[in-house]
Design a protein around this motif. Sequence first.
Motif, PDB file in Angstrom:
ATOM      1  N   ASN A 218     -11.535  10.229 -17.771  1.00 46.07           N
ATOM      2  CA  ASN A 218     -10.954  11.570 -17.706  1.00 46.07           C
ATOM      3  C   ASN A 218     -11.179  12.140 -16.313  1.00 46.07           C
ATOM      4  N   SER A 219     -10.220  12.937 -15.854  1.00 41.43           N
ATOM      5  CA  SER A 219     -10.297  13.425 -14.479  1.00 41.43           C
ATOM      6  C   SER A 219      -9.465  14.679 -14.312  1.00 41.43           C
ATOM      7  N   ILE A 220      -9.516  15.234 -13.119  1.00 39.56           N
ATOM      8  CA  ILE A 220      -8.688  16.367 -12.752  1.00 39.56           C
ATOM      9  C   ILE A 220      -8.068  16.050 -11.391  1.00 39.56           C
ATOM     10  N   THR A 221      -6.797  16.405 -11.223  1.00 39.97           N
ATOM     11  CA  THR A 221      -6.061  15.993 -10.020  1.00 39.97           C
ATOM     12  C   THR A 221      -5.335  17.170  -9.394  1.00 39.97           C
ATOM     13  N   ASN A 222      -5.458  17.281  -8.079  1.00 36.60           N
ATOM     14  CA  ASN A 222      -4.685  18.259  -7.324  1.00 36.60           C
ATOM     15  C   ASN A 222      -3.582  17.540  -6.542  1.00 36.60           C
ATOM     16  N   VAL A 223      -2.352  17.971  -6.761  1.00 30.63           N
ATOM     17  CA  VAL A 223      -1.213  17.466  -5.996  1.00 30.63           C
ATOM     18  C   VAL A 223      -0.712  18.592  -5.115  1.00 30.63           C
ATOM     19  N   GLY A 224      -0.679  18.370  -3.808  1.00 30.04           N
ATOM     20  CA  GLY A 224      -0.205  19.416  -2.914  1.00 30.04           C
ATOM     21  C   GLY A 224      -0.695  19.227  -1.500  1.00 30.04           C
ATOM     22  N   ASN A 225      -0.744  20.313  -0.757  1.00 30.69           N
ATOM     23  CA  ASN A 225      -1.121  20.206   0.652  1.00 30.69           C
ATOM     24  C   ASN A 225      -2.391  20.978   0.993  1.00 30.69           C
ATOM     25  N   ASN A 226      -3.190  21.337  -0.024  1.00 31.20           N
ATOM     26  CA  ASN A 226      -4.525  21.909   0.190  1.00 31.20           C
ATOM     27  C   ASN A 226      -4.527  23.049   1.218  1.00 31.20           C
ATOM     28  N   PRO A 227      -3.854  24.162   0.919  1.00 35.52           N
ATOM     29  CA  PRO A 227      -3.727  25.224   1.925  1.00 35.52           C
ATOM     30  C   PRO A 227      -5.050  25.879   2.324  1.00 35.52           C
ATOM     31  N   THR A 234       0.582  17.924   5.035  1.00 39.86           N
ATOM     32  CA  THR A 234       0.519  16.607   4.419  1.00 39.86           C
ATOM     33  C   THR A 234       0.308  16.733   2.918  1.00 39.86           C
ATOM     34  N   VAL A 235       1.152  16.062   2.130  1.00 42.14           N
ATOM     35  CA  VAL A 235       1.006  16.061   0.675  1.00 42.14           C
ATOM     36  C   VAL A 235       0.021  14.977   0.275  1.00 42.14           C
ATOM     37  N   THR A 236      -0.974  15.344  -0.519  1.00 42.11           N
ATOM     38  CA  THR A 236      -1.973  14.382  -0.984  1.00 42.11           C
ATOM     39  C   THR A 236      -2.146  14.495  -2.490  1.00 42.11           C
ATOM     40  N   VAL A 237      -2.696  13.429  -3.061  1.00 39.81           N
ATOM     41  CA  VAL A 237      -3.080  13.396  -4.472  1.00 39.81           C
ATOM     42  C   VAL A 237      -4.583  13.168  -4.498  1.00 39.81           C
ATOM     43  N   GLU A 238      -5.342  14.202  -4.885  1.00 39.29           N
ATOM     44  CA  GLU A 238      -6.798  14.133  -4.863  1.00 39.29           C
ATOM     45  C   GLU A 238      -7.340  14.273  -6.288  1.00 39.29           C
ATOM     46  N   THR A 239      -8.166  13.330  -6.696  1.00 39.86           N
ATOM     47  CA  THR A 239      -8.635  13.274  -8.074  1.00 39.86           C
ATOM     48  C   THR A 239     -10.157  13.265  -8.139  1.00 39.86           C
ATOM     49  N   PHE A 240     -10.694  14.129  -8.997  1.00 36.64           N
ATOM     50  CA  PHE A 240     -12.133  14.148  -9.267  1.00 36.64           C
ATOM     51  C   PHE A 240     -12.353  13.577 -10.658  1.00 36.64           C
ATOM     52  N   ILE A 241     -13.151  12.500 -10.752  1.00 34.83           N
ATOM     53  CA  ILE A 241     -13.454  11.857 -12.031  1.00 34.83           C
ATOM     54  C   ILE A 241     -14.790  12.391 -12.545  1.00 34.83           C
TER      55      ILE A 241
END
Length: 288
Positions: A218-227, A234-241
Amino acid sequence: MQGSAVTIGKFDGFHKGHQLLLNTLRQQALDRDLSSVVFKIDSRETQILSDGEQREIMKEMKIDRFIRQLFTADFAKMEAEEFVLDILVRSLHAKVIVVGKDFQFGKNRKGNVSLLEKMSKECGFEVYALDKEEYGDGAISSTRIRQAISEGRVEDAYSMMGHPFGFSGTVEHGKKIGTSLGFPTINIMPGTEKMVPEFGVYASHTIVTDENGSSTFNSITNVGNNPTVSDGKTVTVETFIYDFDQDIYGSHVDVELVKFLRQEQKFASFEDLQKQIGRDIETSKKYL
């Protein structure tokens, strides 16, 4: 090829309608000892599934040949009859053609199922025209799936595709900002050919594959450009498990988006961002 069963289309997303086509194709090929061929017409716009994800699906479904035809200016000028004779008959030696009932092809989309059926007798192939699969109040289509993903409705996309929308790739080193906030993340660069969903935070599942096999977390994911922490370009996919402390840099991961939680936003401080991430994690845990 001595003979083939062929299906033709854009196959963007490989949704339930496409799966019906492919399952019918494969069964016809097995019954008649033919090669199964998926002929994808590729317009090179952003895709629901990346090229690599498409190839993996072809392998899983045991399709013999996956042909990607770029939709070039010359290809767009090809008359429907020419496409049937030159590509389907002379090149692929088609004995069976599997398409949807609304399938159109050739210059100005003049070709259709009626033309295929008309040419089938002289060319020696059979035509199977299948009804569309339905979801909600209409037929399943790549257009509907794209709309759902762009609005963050990943549950609807899942229902139409029969598999989650997400991202695959190798874990790359980031700026370690998540680590400094107490939430170390794994980073995937989505690539220019892959469409991205509504920017924001999602409850997610992360599948980690290494030499020992695959494990799902299980995890949580941010999709976007981290303003809050970047220049926003830059668009990134960052996931915390959750509850995870393994070093998986260089490993292959599949991140499946399960539920949209909130839109991406810019925070006044790192502390505000840190508190919100904590709240997002609790929301995600309850949902998952």
